[in-house]
Design a protein around this motif. Structure first.
Motif, PDB file in Angstrom:
ATOM      1  N   ALA A 503      65.513  23.215  -2.892  1.00 21.64           N
ATOM      2  CA  ALA A 503      66.607  22.889  -3.815  1.00 21.64           C
ATOM      3  C   ALA A 503      67.538  24.088  -4.009  1.00 21.64           C
ATOM      4  O   ALA A 503      68.762  23.918  -4.129  1.00 21.64           O
ATOM      5  N   ILE A 504      66.961  25.295  -4.070  1.00 22.61           N
ATOM      6  CA  ILE A 504      67.784  26.507  -4.171  1.00 22.61           C
ATOM      7  C   ILE A 504      68.710  26.609  -2.961  1.00 22.61           C
ATOM      8  O   ILE A 504      69.899  26.922  -3.078  1.00 22.61           O
ATOM      9  N   HIS A 505      68.166  26.320  -1.786  1.00 25.08           N
ATOM     10  CA  HIS A 505      68.992  26.357  -0.572  1.00 25.08           C
ATOM     11  C   HIS A 505      70.081  25.289  -0.622  1.00 25.08           C
ATOM     12  O   HIS A 505      71.234  25.548  -0.236  1.00 25.08           O
ATOM     13  N   ASP A 506      69.727  24.100  -1.097  1.00 24.96           N
ATOM     14  CA  ASP A 506      70.715  23.028  -1.188  1.00 24.96           C
ATOM     15  C   ASP A 506      71.846  23.410  -2.137  1.00 24.96           C
ATOM     16  O   ASP A 506      73.014  23.069  -1.898  1.00 24.96           O
ATOM     17  N   ALA A 507      71.503  24.135  -3.203  1.00 24.22           N
ATOM     18  CA  ALA A 507      72.513  24.522  -4.192  1.00 24.22           C
ATOM     19  C   ALA A 507      73.411  25.652  -3.700  1.00 24.22           C
ATOM     20  O   ALA A 507      74.624  25.648  -3.961  1.00 24.22           O
ATOM     21  N   THR A 508      72.836  26.610  -2.999  1.00 20.69           N
ATOM     22  CA  THR A 508      73.555  27.858  -2.711  1.00 20.69           C
ATOM     23  C   THR A 508      73.732  28.170  -1.229  1.00 20.69           C
ATOM     24  O   THR A 508      74.547  29.037  -0.882  1.00 20.69           O
ATOM     25  N   GLY A 509      72.962  27.526  -0.377  1.00 21.58           N
ATOM     26  CA  GLY A 509      72.988  27.862   1.039  1.00 21.58           C
ATOM     27  C   GLY A 509      72.070  29.009   1.397  1.00 21.58           C
ATOM     28  O   GLY A 509      71.899  29.345   2.571  1.00 21.58           O
ATOM     29  N   ALA A 510      71.455  29.641   0.381  1.00 22.44           N
ATOM     30  CA  ALA A 510      70.563  30.780   0.634  1.00 22.44           C
ATOM     31  C   ALA A 510      69.136  30.286   0.832  1.00 22.44           C
ATOM     32  O   ALA A 510      68.653  29.424   0.085  1.00 22.44           O
ATOM     33  N   ARG A 511      68.467  30.843   1.837  1.00 24.40           N
ATOM     34  CA  ARG A 511      67.085  30.455   2.122  1.00 24.40           C
ATOM     35  C   ARG A 511      66.136  31.566   1.669  1.00 24.40           C
ATOM     36  O   ARG A 511      66.293  32.727   2.051  1.00 24.40           O
ATOM     37  N   ILE A 512      65.179  31.205   0.826  1.00 25.42           N
ATOM     38  CA  ILE A 512      64.179  32.145   0.329  1.00 25.42           C
ATOM     39  C   ILE A 512      62.956  32.074   1.235  1.00 25.42           C
ATOM     40  O   ILE A 512      62.392  31.005   1.450  1.00 25.42           O
ATOM     41  N   TYR A 513      62.530  33.216   1.752  1.00 26.76           N
ATOM     42  CA  TYR A 513      61.388  33.266   2.662  1.00 26.76           C
ATOM     43  C   TYR A 513      60.147  33.888   2.023  1.00 26.76           C
ATOM     44  O   TYR A 513      59.059  33.809   2.590  1.00 26.76           O
ATOM     45  N   ASP A 514      60.326  34.542   0.878  1.00 23.87           N
ATOM     46  CA  ASP A 514      59.203  35.200   0.203  1.00 23.87           C
ATOM     47  C   ASP A 514      59.072  34.653  -1.211  1.00 23.87           C
ATOM     48  O   ASP A 514      60.056  34.563  -1.952  1.00 23.87           O
ATOM     49  N   LEU A 515      57.847  34.322  -1.572  1.00 24.98           N
ATOM     50  CA  LEU A 515      57.574  33.866  -2.936  1.00 24.98           C
ATOM     51  C   LEU A 515      57.012  35.005  -3.770  1.00 24.98           C
ATOM     52  O   LEU A 515      56.285  35.843  -3.246  1.00 24.98           O
ATOM     53  N   PRO A 516      57.315  35.032  -5.080  1.00 21.88           N
ATOM     54  CA  PRO A 516      58.156  34.088  -5.799  1.00 21.88           C
ATOM     55  C   PRO A 516      59.647  34.370  -5.622  1.00 21.88           C
ATOM     56  O   PRO A 516      60.039  35.495  -5.293  1.00 21.88           O
ATOM     57  N   ALA A 517      60.449  33.360  -5.875  1.00 21.23           N
ATOM     58  CA  ALA A 517      61.909  33.499  -5.787  1.00 21.23           C
ATOM     59  C   ALA A 517      62.424  34.063  -7.109  1.00 21.23           C
ATOM     60  O   ALA A 517      63.021  33.367  -7.931  1.00 21.23           O
ATOM     61  N   THR A 518      62.166  35.350  -7.303  1.00 24.37           N
ATOM     62  CA  THR A 518      62.625  36.022  -8.517  1.00 24.37           C
ATOM     63  C   THR A 518      64.148  36.153  -8.499  1.00 24.37           C
ATOM     64  O   THR A 518      64.806  35.930  -7.474  1.00 24.37           O
ATOM     65  N   LYS A 519      64.702  36.521  -9.633  1.00 27.02           N
ATOM     66  CA  LYS A 519      66.155  36.678  -9.709  1.00 27.02           C
ATOM     67  C   LYS A 519      66.678  37.637  -8.653  1.00 27.02           C
ATOM     68  O   LYS A 519      67.686  37.368  -7.986  1.00 27.02           O
ATOM     69  N   SER A 520      65.990  38.762  -8.507  1.00 23.58           N
ATOM     70  CA  SER A 520      66.466  39.769  -7.548  1.00 23.58           C
ATOM     71  C   SER A 520      66.390  39.241  -6.115  1.00 23.58           C
ATOM     72  O   SER A 520      67.272  39.523  -5.299  1.00 23.58           O
ATOM     73  N   ARG A 521      65.364  38.470  -5.795  1.00 25.33           N
ATOM     74  CA  ARG A 521      65.256  37.924  -4.440  1.00 25.33           C
ATOM     75  C   ARG A 521      66.318  36.863  -4.179  1.00 25.33           C
ATOM     76  O   ARG A 521      66.842  36.759  -3.064  1.00 25.33           O
ATOM     77  N   VAL A 522      66.642  36.079  -5.198  1.00 26.99           N
ATOM     78  CA  VAL A 522      67.689  35.075  -5.036  1.00 26.99           C
ATOM     79  C   VAL A 522      69.036  35.766  -4.819  1.00 26.99           C
ATOM     80  O   VAL A 522      69.813  35.391  -3.928  1.00 26.99           O
ATOM     81  N   VAL A 523      69.327  36.791  -5.621  1.00 24.31           N
ATOM     82  CA  VAL A 523      70.581  37.532  -5.461  1.00 24.31           C
ATOM     83  C   VAL A 523      70.657  38.166  -4.076  1.00 24.31           C
ATOM     84  O   VAL A 523      71.696  38.129  -3.401  1.00 24.31           O
ATOM     85  N   GLU A 524      69.553  38.757  -3.613  1.00 26.70           N
ATOM     86  CA  GLU A 524      69.522  39.379  -2.288  1.00 26.70           C
ATOM     87  C   GLU A 524      69.759  38.352  -1.196  1.00 26.70           C
ATOM     88  O   GLU A 524      70.487  38.608  -0.221  1.00 26.70           O
ATOM     89  N   ALA A 525      69.148  37.170  -1.336  1.00 26.94           N
ATOM     90  CA  ALA A 525      69.348  36.109  -0.345  1.00 26.94           C
ATOM     91  C   ALA A 525      70.791  35.632  -0.336  1.00 26.94           C
ATOM     92  O   ALA A 525      71.358  35.321   0.725  1.00 26.94           O
ATOM     93  N   LEU A 526      71.403  35.576  -1.500  1.00 29.03           N
ATOM     94  CA  LEU A 526      72.801  35.153  -1.590  1.00 29.03           C
ATOM     95  C   LEU A 526      73.737  36.154  -0.900  1.00 29.03           C
ATOM     96  O   LEU A 526      74.741  35.760  -0.303  1.00 29.03           O
ATOM     97  N   LYS A 527      73.393  37.425  -0.960  1.00 26.30           N
ATOM     98  CA  LYS A 527      74.219  38.450  -0.321  1.00 26.30           C
ATOM     99  C   LYS A 527      74.217  38.300   1.193  1.00 26.30           C
ATOM    100  O   LYS A 527      75.174  38.681   1.871  1.00 26.30           O
ATOM    101  N   LYS A 528      73.129  37.738   1.735  1.00 24.77           N
ATOM    102  CA  LYS A 528      73.008  37.590   3.183  1.00 24.77           C
ATOM    103  C   LYS A 528      73.778  36.383   3.707  1.00 24.77           C
ATOM    104  O   LYS A 528      73.954  36.225   4.913  1.00 24.77           O
TER     105      LYS A 528
END
Length: 529
Positions: A503-528
């Motif tokens: 759902a995070i990917h559907d919302a933003t286009g960013a794919r999370i590969y490491d759990l948990p998807a903390t705020k910092s990891r989401v921001v980092e994924a968005l930068k990519k």
């Protein structure tokens, strides 16, 4: 002799030894009751954890979305001691394909010792991790091929007669397609939401999970049903009550089998003082294994009572009806006696009416049996499987990386819903555990020492984070289960995290590969992106 009182949840940790041996030695040495208390840091350091896994997947499909090949490498951290590392590794391998039929599969799985806290049994037993990986793959494939996430799962979904990657041919109780249909329907019924500056996304995930120990382990359930002096029925069953509702469903099954009101059945469980060993409360097995034993014991008791009444009143066995505690003639309606009368007569004469029940799961095999050459004709890894699908709707703040889970829609194939209210609560609790796994829960180690030494540092989700949960079940009965039931203890926790991440990917286009998807990891994924 150990008599277990109903305790709190275990989620796998109680499969391992912690203080039990020390307590027994202390009691033996002193001749007095002994109590040991761990503080939170000691508890977190002592109890086993879920295995951390590094997973690399390669998945191939035709243009229409049909899966043709999958290759995976699983590297599994079992910590400083083996615990259940080998078994978790094999189970992760079996379920690494998700609930999909793939003709060509290669999985290389390696568990390694590390200088970390030992890892062992934890709700899902290795399947949570590979479900996250495979469901991310399914979404990535769907996007690449221009397919709807529901469509690609329907194309490849296991069905009755499908073959798993380790060679087991599935029986008739496979309700995956039905769970997909129900989740799609319930998802469409959700009211629209406004993002208010946040991005809204919807993610989907499916899963399957074994019921019973399987993989070559002996799996037996035992129970006793006895007529008490007050006319009630006592069920003795070794299956432990740890919050999952076993005592309730055992009483329900006995009452249903004997055609009695629920309040005429009492349960005694978790007692080592008799020949009732039913194995551990794990592997989503208690409803299926211990439940079958309860049904057999209750049926045997009913036969004994009916035999006695038939002989005592000189009436053919097949003309006797037993309902609501009353024996009567099926043709004339004449009432012969009641359960209360039989109990009173038995107490006066010293007679006991006891039915014994034992259920033995058919032989299961490890995956090596299929890889060694020709499979045995009776080859199975597990007696049966549960199936499920969940969808999550999230709101993502792209500036801060904060993710709010708004809704989770869940549907699970349980075979037969013995206690619908219990099932609803199981699903809701599982969703919260999956939410924590997806977004916040993390156990950090540094140089072999746990930095995470308080409950607050674990990142356990709070009540205020609970989403709206829409839950349902489909009932594709299993011919081997008690009344067709399977199990739900673990499976409902499996698809929540991958659904949230998708759902995070559907919302933003960013794919999370490491759990948990903390705020910092989401921001980092968005930068990519």
């Amino acid at each position: 002799q150990v008599v277990q009182i109903p305790g709190g949840g275990a989620f796998g940790a109680k499969n391992d030894i912690t203080l039990q041996i020390l307590l027994a030695m202390g009691a033996l040495a002193t001749g007095r009751p002994v109590k040991m208390v761990l503080d939170r840091g000691e508890s977190l350091r002592t109890h086993v954890k879920k295995h951390a896994m590094s997973m690399r997947y390669k998945t191939g499909a035709t243009r229409d979305g049909t899966l043709v090949a999958m290759q995976a490498e699983l590297l599994i951290d079992t910590g400083a001691y083996g615990s259940w590392g080998i078994e978790v590794t094999e189970q992760a391998t079996v379920f690494s394909t998700g609930p999909y039929e793939i003709p060509n599969v290669r999985v290389d799985s390696t568990a390694v010792y590390t200088n970390n806290v030992p890892c062992g049994a934890m709700r899902g037993f290795g399947i949570n991790q590979v479900t996250f990986a495979m469901e991310a793959q399914m979404d990535a494939l769907a996007e690449k091929l221009g397919l709807d996430p529901f469509a690609i799962r329907r194309i490849n979904a296991m069905r009755p007669g499908s073959t798993t990657s380790t060679g087991q041919v599935l029986g008739p109780s496979v309700g995956l397609l039905q769970t997909l249909d129900q989740v799609e329907k319930d998802l469409a019924s959700l009211p629209p939401v406004e993002g208010n500056g946040r991005k809204i996304g919807i993610g989907l995930a499916s899963c399957f999970k074994n019921v019973g120990l399987g993989l070559g382990a002996e799996d037996v359930g035992r129970a006793i049903a006895e007529l008490l002096p007050d006319g009630k029925i006592l069920i003795r069953a070794a299956g432990c009550e740890i919050g999952q509702g076993f005592m309730t469903i055992a009483a329900q099954m006995a009452a249903q089998t004997l055609n009695l009101p629920y309040d005429l059945v009492e349960i005694h469980h978790g007692d080592t003082g008799g020949p009732l060993d039913s194995g551990p409360t794990c592997a989503s097995r208690t409803t299926f294994i211990a439940g079958n034993a309860v049904v057999k014991a209750s049926r045997r008791l009913g036969d004994l009572l009916t035999d006695y009444v038939a002989e005592e009143h000189e009436v053919p066995y097949d003309r006797l009806s037993f309902a609501g505690g009353v024996f009567s003639d099926t043709k004339t309606g004449e009432q012969y006696t009641t359960l209360a009368d039989l109990a009173r007569q038995a107490e006066e004469s010293g007679q006991r009416y006891v039915g014994h029940g034992e259920y033995v799961v058919p032989k299961t095999y490890t995956t090596a049996a299929a890889l060694a050459g020709e499979k045995p004709e009776d080859y199975i890894n597990y007696i049966t499987f549960g199936f499920g699908t969940q969808a999550a709707r999230v709101a993502v703040d792209e500036k801060t990386g904060a993710v709010e889970v708004l809704d989770v829609v869940a549907c699970h194939d349980v075979g037969k819903a013995i206690n619908p209210q219990n099932i609803k609560l199981q699903i809701e609790g599982s969703v919260m555990m999956g939410l924590g796994y997806a977004l916040s829960e993390e156990f950090k180690m540094e140089n072999g020492w746990n930095v995470t030494d308080t409950l607050g540092k674990c990142g356990v989700p709070r009540a205020r984070q609970a989403p709206n949960v829409v839950s349902s079940v489909v009932e594709v009965t299993d011919p081997n289960g008690p009344f067709g039931a399977k199990g739900l203890g673990e499976i409902a926790s499996l698809p929540t995290a991958p659904a949230i991440i998708n759902a995070i990917h559907d919302a933003t286009g960013a794919r999370i590969y490491d759990l948990p998807a903390t705020k910092s990891r989401v921001v980092e994924a968005l930068k990519k992106e």
